[in-house]
Design a protein around this motif. Structure first.
Motif, PDB file in Angstrom:
ATOM      1  N   CYS A   1       6.970 -21.048 -30.737  1.00 39.68           N
ATOM      2  CA  CYS A   1       5.675 -20.396 -30.909  1.00 39.68           C
ATOM      3  C   CYS A   1       4.526 -21.135 -30.238  1.00 39.68           C
ATOM      4  N   GLY A   2       4.755 -22.354 -29.788  1.00 34.77           N
ATOM      5  CA  GLY A   2       3.688 -23.126 -29.180  1.00 34.77           C
ATOM      6  C   GLY A   2       2.743 -23.697 -30.218  1.00 34.77           C
ATOM      7  N   ARG A   3       1.539 -24.039 -29.776  1.00 37.58           N
ATOM      8  CA  ARG A   3       0.544 -24.640 -30.671  1.00 37.58           C
ATOM      9  C   ARG A   3      -0.277 -23.548 -31.337  1.00 37.58           C
ATOM     10  N   VAL A   4      -0.270 -23.568 -32.665  1.00 34.50           N
ATOM     11  CA  VAL A   4      -1.024 -22.592 -33.443  1.00 34.50           C
ATOM     12  C   VAL A   4      -2.102 -23.333 -34.233  1.00 34.50           C
TER      13      VAL A   4
ATOM     14  N   PRO B   1      -4.955 -21.663 -52.663  1.00 35.92           N
ATOM     15  CA  PRO B   1      -4.824 -22.172 -51.299  1.00 35.92           C
ATOM     16  C   PRO B   1      -4.872 -21.012 -50.302  1.00 35.92           C
ATOM     17  N   VAL B   2      -5.695 -21.146 -49.269  1.00 40.53           N
ATOM     18  CA  VAL B   2      -5.886 -20.071 -48.293  1.00 40.53           C
ATOM     19  C   VAL B   2      -5.655 -20.616 -46.886  1.00 40.53           C
ATOM     20  N   TYR B   3      -4.946 -19.819 -46.066  1.00 42.25           N
ATOM     21  CA  TYR B   3      -4.643 -20.193 -44.681  1.00 42.25           C
ATOM     22  C   TYR B   3      -4.962 -19.013 -43.772  1.00 42.25           C
ATOM     23  N   ALA B   4      -5.587 -19.311 -42.632  1.00 43.72           N
ATOM     24  CA  ALA B   4      -5.918 -18.262 -41.667  1.00 43.72           C
ATOM     25  C   ALA B   4      -5.667 -18.793 -40.258  1.00 43.72           C
ATOM     26  N   PRO B   5      -4.514 -18.498 -39.684  1.00 43.57           N
ATOM     27  CA  PRO B   5      -4.229 -18.976 -38.326  1.00 43.57           C
ATOM     28  C   PRO B   5      -4.846 -18.081 -37.256  1.00 43.57           C
ATOM     29  N   ASP B   6      -5.095 -18.679 -36.092  1.00 43.02           N
ATOM     30  CA  ASP B   6      -5.305 -17.920 -34.867  1.00 43.02           C
ATOM     31  C   ASP B   6      -3.916 -17.691 -34.290  1.00 43.02           C
ATOM     32  N   LEU B   7      -3.497 -16.451 -34.171  1.00 44.85           N
ATOM     33  CA  LEU B   7      -2.159 -16.161 -33.677  1.00 44.85           C
ATOM     34  C   LEU B   7      -2.029 -16.556 -32.208  1.00 44.85           C
ATOM     35  N   PRO B   8      -0.815 -16.802 -31.725  1.00 42.61           N
ATOM     36  CA  PRO B   8      -0.616 -17.238 -30.334  1.00 42.61           C
ATOM     37  C   PRO B   8      -1.327 -16.327 -29.345  1.00 42.61           C
ATOM     38  N   GLY B   9      -2.036 -16.964 -28.406  1.00 41.78           N
ATOM     39  CA  GLY B   9      -2.770 -16.214 -27.388  1.00 41.78           C
ATOM     40  C   GLY B   9      -4.196 -15.890 -27.758  1.00 41.78           C
ATOM     41  N   PHE B  10      -4.638 -16.310 -28.950  1.00 49.19           N
ATOM     42  CA  PHE B  10      -5.975 -15.950 -29.422  1.00 49.19           C
ATOM     43  C   PHE B  10      -6.676 -17.130 -30.081  1.00 49.19           C
ATOM     44  N   GLY B  11      -7.999 -17.008 -30.234  1.00 52.31           N
ATOM     45  CA  GLY B  11      -8.776 -18.036 -30.913  1.00 52.31           C
ATOM     46  C   GLY B  11      -8.562 -19.394 -30.287  1.00 52.31           C
TER      47      GLY B  11
ATOM     48  N   SER C   1      -5.784 -21.165 -30.613  1.00 54.08           N
ATOM     49  CA  SER C   1      -4.365 -21.425 -30.399  1.00 54.08           C
ATOM     50  C   SER C   1      -4.027 -21.406 -28.910  1.00 54.08           C
ATOM     51  N   GLU C   2      -2.797 -21.820 -28.609  1.00 52.42           N
ATOM     52  CA  GLU C   2      -2.342 -21.887 -27.221  1.00 52.42           C
ATOM     53  C   GLU C   2      -2.400 -20.507 -26.577  1.00 52.42           C
ATOM     54  N   ARG C   3      -2.864 -20.469 -25.312  1.00 50.06           N
ATOM     55  CA  ARG C   3      -3.070 -19.188 -24.634  1.00 50.06           C
ATOM     56  C   ARG C   3      -2.356 -19.123 -23.283  1.00 50.06           C
ATOM     57  N   GLY C   4      -1.174 -19.641 -23.202  1.00 54.93           N
ATOM     58  CA  GLY C   4      -0.479 -19.661 -21.924  1.00 54.93           C
ATOM     59  C   GLY C   4      -0.009 -18.292 -21.455  1.00 54.93           C
ATOM     60  N   ASP C   5       0.425 -18.244 -20.207  1.00 54.71           N
ATOM     61  CA  ASP C   5       0.983 -17.039 -19.604  1.00 54.71           C
ATOM     62  C   ASP C   5       2.449 -16.967 -20.019  1.00 54.71           C
ATOM     63  N   ARG C   6       2.747 -16.169 -21.049  1.00 58.60           N
ATOM     64  CA  ARG C   6       4.087 -16.106 -21.604  1.00 58.60           C
ATOM     65  C   ARG C   6       4.373 -14.689 -22.074  1.00 58.60           C
ATOM     66  N   ASP C   7       5.553 -14.458 -22.564  1.00 54.76           N
ATOM     67  CA  ASP C   7       5.927 -13.141 -23.063  1.00 54.76           C
ATOM     68  C   ASP C   7       5.497 -13.020 -24.525  1.00 54.76           C
ATOM     69  N   TYR C   8       4.353 -12.412 -24.753  1.00 54.06           N
ATOM     70  CA  TYR C   8       3.891 -12.160 -26.112  1.00 54.06           C
ATOM     71  C   TYR C   8       4.598 -10.897 -26.606  1.00 54.06           C
ATOM     72  N   SER C   9       5.268 -11.009 -27.720  1.00 58.35           N
ATOM     73  CA  SER C   9       6.123  -9.916 -28.194  1.00 58.35           C
ATOM     74  C   SER C   9       6.058  -9.831 -29.713  1.00 58.35           C
ATOM     75  N   PRO C  10       6.502  -8.705 -30.299  1.00 58.86           N
ATOM     76  CA  PRO C  10       6.584  -8.628 -31.758  1.00 58.86           C
ATOM     77  C   PRO C  10       7.449  -9.740 -32.346  1.00 58.86           C
ATOM     78  N   ALA C  11       8.539 -10.087 -31.667  1.00 59.32           N
ATOM     79  CA  ALA C  11       9.419 -11.145 -32.168  1.00 59.32           C
ATOM     80  C   ALA C  11       8.695 -12.486 -32.191  1.00 59.32           C
ATOM     81  N   LEU C  12       7.900 -12.776 -31.157  1.00 58.13           N
ATOM     82  CA  LEU C  12       7.148 -14.033 -31.113  1.00 58.13           C
ATOM     83  C   LEU C  12       6.202 -14.128 -32.303  1.00 58.13           C
ATOM     84  N   TYR C  13       5.461 -13.056 -32.566  1.00 58.80           N
ATOM     85  CA  TYR C  13       4.486 -13.098 -33.657  1.00 58.80           C
ATOM     86  C   TYR C  13       5.173 -13.141 -35.027  1.00 58.80           C
ATOM     87  N   ALA C  14       6.277 -12.421 -35.167  1.00 64.69           N
ATOM     88  CA  ALA C  14       7.015 -12.487 -36.433  1.00 64.69           C
ATOM     89  C   ALA C  14       7.579 -13.884 -36.655  1.00 64.69           C
ATOM     90  N   ASP C  15       8.093 -14.505 -35.600  1.00 60.55           N
ATOM     91  CA  ASP C  15       8.612 -15.872 -35.711  1.00 60.55           C
ATOM     92  C   ASP C  15       7.498 -16.855 -36.060  1.00 60.55           C
TER      93      ASP C  15
END
Length: 292
Positions: free
Chosen positions: A21-24, A65-75, A77-91
């Motif tokens: 998932c890279g850096r979140v 306890p509350v957590y709010a991540p920036d999902l991969p590719g946003f905010g 978090s890491e924004r590399g040129d990669r295959d952003y997919s439903p599986a990536l976000y679910a993982d």
């Protein structure tokens, strides 16, 4: 060179990194002495971030306890040129629940992230419940074919076309226009300003292009995802200019663990426009056993 993106709101910020998932980057408040963890997931569009979930974060911090991540590719978090997919976000969601939170949590997901959260719930024992705000996947219209989606992605990924298109979509008047569509009144200035700032981060275009080409949506989401969820599920909705809910009754009628509340008048962001109605609906859901 783009300026560093400031935090979306005042909270502890940390990074979680996994091989897949890279850096979140994520915001958290764990000052509550007790309580079940709460995970807040922003939507997917041209300029989203954890800022979209700020009203919920601010309301529940200190209570649990509350957590709010920036999902991969946003905010932040890491924004590399990669295959952003439903599986990536679910993982990402599944890994975050297991490795960062470490115990079953209530998950609140906005719009397209509802499909990712549902996918994660099917593969994780760390999802205690799901609250889906204006979830995608309940419309009657089928998705474009894979061939069409791939063609759109290649078009958006063309350097000259993609760069010009992304700039046009993310100039401040455009950001304000799209956010206006989600509010009965005017969108808050802080939401508009931060959304615009997120678009100036290097690599900001990559994940939105996957979204715009329809690659992040699930074919037959009710049959593939929603009908299969065993955890308690709440749907909060009203009118939404971008999505529809024709197939929602189908799921509600067939499963006792599903319920819905209409938060009106809203256009997709009830936690911003009708926060008290939203908080009350969530609290009642979390405090009432499924099926009652």
């Amino acid at each position: 060179m783009s300026e560093p993106l400031p935090p979306a709101f005042d909270a502890d910020t940390s990074d979680w990194t996994s091989q897949g998932c890279g850096r979140v980057s994520y915001y958290s408040d764990t000052s509550a002495p007790a309580g079940r963890p709460l995970l807040l997931l922003h939507s997917i569009n041209a300029a989203p971030s954890a800022m979209e979930m700020k009203p919920l974060f601010e309301h529940y911090r200190g209570r649990r306890p509350v957590y709010a991540p920036d999902l991969p590719g946003f905010g932040q978090s890491e924004r590399g040129d990669r295959d952003y997919s439903p599986a990536l976000y679910a993982d990402t969601i599944r890994g975050f629940l297991a490795e960062v939170i470490g115990e079953p949590a209530d998950v609140v997901a906005l719009s397209t992230s509802s499909e990712f959260a549902a996918r994660a719930a099917l593969a994780s024992n760390h999802v205690r419940s799901l609250a889906l705000i204006s979830p995608t996947g309940f419309g009657a219209r089928p998705r474009p074919s894979k061939k069409t989606r791939d063609r759109l992605f290649r078009f958006f990924s063309t350097p000259i076309v993609g760069s010009g298109l992304y700039k046009a979509l993310t100039v401040k008047p455009s950001v304000r226009y799209f956010l206006n569509m989600g509010f009965e009144g005017r969108p808050p200035r802080e939401l508009v300003n931060y959304a615009h700032r997120t678009t100036n981060v290097a690599g900001a275009q990559f994940a939105p292009f996957c979204f715009l080409s329809m690659r992040l949506f699930t074919d037959d989401a009710p049959g593939t995802l929603y009908h299969r969820i065993a955890a308690p599920v709440l749907v909060l909705y009203d009118r939404d200019p971008n999505i529809s809910f024709e197939r929602l009754p189908e799921v509600l009628d067939q499963h006792d663990n599903w319920r819905s509340v209409r938060i009106s008048p809203t256009l997709g962001l009830p936690h911003w426009e009708q926060p008290e109605q939203t908080f009350n609906a969530l609290d009642e859901f979390w405090n009432t056993p499924a099926g009652e």
